[in-house]
Motif scaffolding. Structure first.
Motif, PDB file in Angstrom:
ATOM      1  N   LYS A   1     113.508  47.648  79.479  1.00 51.87           N
ATOM      2  CA  LYS A   1     113.606  48.938  78.808  1.00 51.87           C
ATOM      3  C   LYS A   1     113.417  48.768  77.304  1.00 51.87           C
ATOM      4  O   LYS A   1     113.884  47.801  76.698  1.00 51.87           O
ATOM      5  N   VAL A   2     112.740  49.726  76.691  1.00 52.60           N
ATOM      6  CA  VAL A   2     112.515  49.691  75.249  1.00 52.60           C
ATOM      7  C   VAL A   2     113.842  49.898  74.517  1.00 52.60           C
ATOM      8  O   VAL A   2     114.560  50.867  74.798  1.00 52.60           O
ATOM      9  N   PRO A   3     114.219  49.021  73.577  1.00 56.08           N
ATOM     10  CA  PRO A   3     115.478  49.199  72.834  1.00 56.08           C
ATOM     11  C   PRO A   3     115.382  50.403  71.897  1.00 56.08           C
ATOM     12  O   PRO A   3     114.379  50.588  71.209  1.00 56.08           O
ATOM     13  N   GLU A   4     116.428  51.221  71.884  1.00 48.35           N
ATOM     14  CA  GLU A   4     116.445  52.408  71.022  1.00 48.35           C
ATOM     15  C   GLU A   4     117.168  52.144  69.703  1.00 48.35           C
ATOM     16  O   GLU A   4     116.889  52.793  68.699  1.00 48.35           O
ATOM     17  N   THR A   5     118.105  51.215  69.699  1.00 46.29           N
ATOM     18  CA  THR A   5     118.807  50.816  68.482  1.00 46.29           C
ATOM     19  C   THR A   5     118.898  49.290  68.465  1.00 46.29           C
ATOM     20  O   THR A   5     118.760  48.636  69.516  1.00 46.29           O
TER      21      THR A   5
ATOM     22  N   ARG B   1      97.827  44.331  71.946  1.00 45.20           N
ATOM     23  CA  ARG B   1      98.358  43.106  72.545  1.00 45.20           C
ATOM     24  C   ARG B   1      99.874  43.003  72.383  1.00 45.20           C
ATOM     25  O   ARG B   1     100.539  42.293  73.128  1.00 45.20           O
ATOM     26  N   LEU B   2     100.409  43.697  71.365  1.00 39.13           N
ATOM     27  CA  LEU B   2     101.847  43.745  71.153  1.00 39.13           C
ATOM     28  C   LEU B   2     102.288  45.186  70.963  1.00 39.13           C
ATOM     29  O   LEU B   2     101.536  46.017  70.442  1.00 39.13           O
ATOM     30  N   VAL B   3     103.523  45.454  71.345  1.00 37.06           N
ATOM     31  CA  VAL B   3     104.130  46.778  71.186  1.00 37.06           C
ATOM     32  C   VAL B   3     105.267  46.643  70.183  1.00 37.06           C
ATOM     33  O   VAL B   3     106.129  45.766  70.312  1.00 37.06           O
ATOM     34  N   ARG B   4     105.278  47.516  69.187  1.00 36.26           N
ATOM     35  CA  ARG B   4     106.324  47.471  68.168  1.00 36.26           C
ATOM     36  C   ARG B   4     107.446  48.422  68.531  1.00 36.26           C
ATOM     37  O   ARG B   4     107.207  49.555  68.969  1.00 36.26           O
ATOM     38  N   VAL B   5     108.692  47.964  68.325  1.00 36.14           N
ATOM     39  CA  VAL B   5     109.863  48.803  68.586  1.00 36.14           C
ATOM     40  C   VAL B   5     110.792  48.754  67.368  1.00 36.14           C
ATOM     41  O   VAL B   5     110.649  47.890  66.502  1.00 36.14           O
ATOM     42  N   LEU B   6     111.699  49.705  67.299  1.00 38.87           N
ATOM     43  CA  LEU B   6     112.701  49.781  66.224  1.00 38.87           C
ATOM     44  C   LEU B   6     112.056  49.837  64.839  1.00 38.87           C
ATOM     45  O   LEU B   6     112.623  49.358  63.854  1.00 38.87           O
ATOM     46  N   GLU B   7     110.887  50.454  64.743  1.00 34.50           N
ATOM     47  CA  GLU B   7     110.166  50.481  63.462  1.00 34.50           C
ATOM     48  C   GLU B   7     110.961  51.192  62.376  1.00 34.50           C
ATOM     49  O   GLU B   7     110.940  50.765  61.213  1.00 34.50           O
TER      50      GLU B   7
END
Length: 297
Positions: A179-183, A257-263
């Motif tokens: 799961k994608v982290p939200e915080t 190729r990469l997905v950024r999260v918590l930007e």
């Protein structure tokens, strides 16, 4: 003090720093017997043993260590002054020694050198890549390049790059299973690649900030690394999330190729600075490089 006394001191410094009469002799262009005689004469004059010698090794005594630490700044200053005088001609010349680490070398130093050096063939630059912090005085470097927050207060610091941002990234295959982290607190449920600091040996905490709230997260995962490119590889191969420089992975993000999260939790911070001792007398070559590197927003 006689003129020859200074020669003996210079020989002692060379032998102490090289840790070998053979290497010091090659450096100075003298015979080993001449160097051995000079050091023995110096010890007799000072009435104290400066070097401990065996058939296989050479080391400084406590007195030798004290003498070296006292002499080095004075001789460095003399070398700097002489270099400044001999370099007073149309084209700057000489060797500039810089310590930095891979990301700074690739993004800040190398683009400048690739344009500068072809126009100044008498300048040479020695680059030492070290992930940890380096004592540039003890290491006899002319300057270092590090993040502004890492520069010691007794150094002169000149900004040489824009503000930077970090990025938390993972591969599409990783997020297909997680799961994608939200915080930032959600990172406790993820496999993360940790960075081992060369200086101090501790694990680097992932730092975040949003709306005035600052968080430091100690992550866990299958990998502990001490190289930025290996962190990037771990993320690309889907092994773990990585926390690395935005500029290092921007092209991977843009190409999917990469997905950024918590930007929104990764805020800009002070970028790279070139630093050097305040007492340093600039040679024309160093002054030229300093001005070329100086960041102009």
């Amino acid at each position: 003090m006689r003129k020859g006394d200074f020669s003996d001191l210079a020989v002692f410094i060379a032998v102490a720093e090289e840790g070998s009469f053979t290497r010091a002799a090659a450096k100075l262009g003298l015979s080993q017997s001449a160097l051995s005689y000079a050091v023995r004469t110096l010890e007799e004059r000072l009435k104290v043993r400066l070097l401990s010698r065996t058939t296989r090794s050479l080391s400084l005594t406590d007195a030798g260590e004290k003498l070296l630490n006292g002499l080095r700044p004075a001789f460095d200053h003399i070398d700097s002054e002489l270099a400044a005088l001999t370099a007073l001609h149309d084209k700057p010349a000489g060797t500039i020694r810089i310590t930095t680490f891979r990301h700074a070398a690739k993004t800040v130093l190398w683009p400048v050198l690739s344009k500068l050096l072809p126009d100044y063939p008498d300048i040479s630059v020695e680059i030492s890549l070290e992930e940890g912090l380096t004592d540039i005085v003890a290491g006899r470097f002319d300057a270092g390049i590090r993040l502004g927050e890492q520069v010691q207060k007794d150094m002169v610091a000149v900004k040489v790059g824009p503000d930077l941002r970090m990025a938390v990234v993972g591969s599409p295959s990783y997020f297909a299973k997680h799961k994608v982290p939200e915080t930032p607190r959600d990172l406790g449920d993820h496999r993360c690649a940790s960075y081992r600091q060369t200086t101090g040996g501790g694990l680097f905490a992932w730092e975040f900030e949003r709306d005035g709230v600052e968080l430091e997260v100690r992550v866990n995962g299958p990998l502990i690394l001490n190289d930025g490119e290996m962190l990037e590889a771990a993320a690309l191969d889907g092994l773990a999330l990585a926390y690395t420089f935005e500029s290092q992975v921007a092209h991977h993000i843009a190409e999917g190729r990469l997905v950024r999260v918590l930007e929104d939790w990764c805020q800009p911070f002070s970028g790279y600075h070139l630093y050097y001792p305040s007492r340093r007398q600039h040679t024309p070559a160093f002054a030229l490089l300093l001005e070329a590197l100086r960041y102009k927003a």
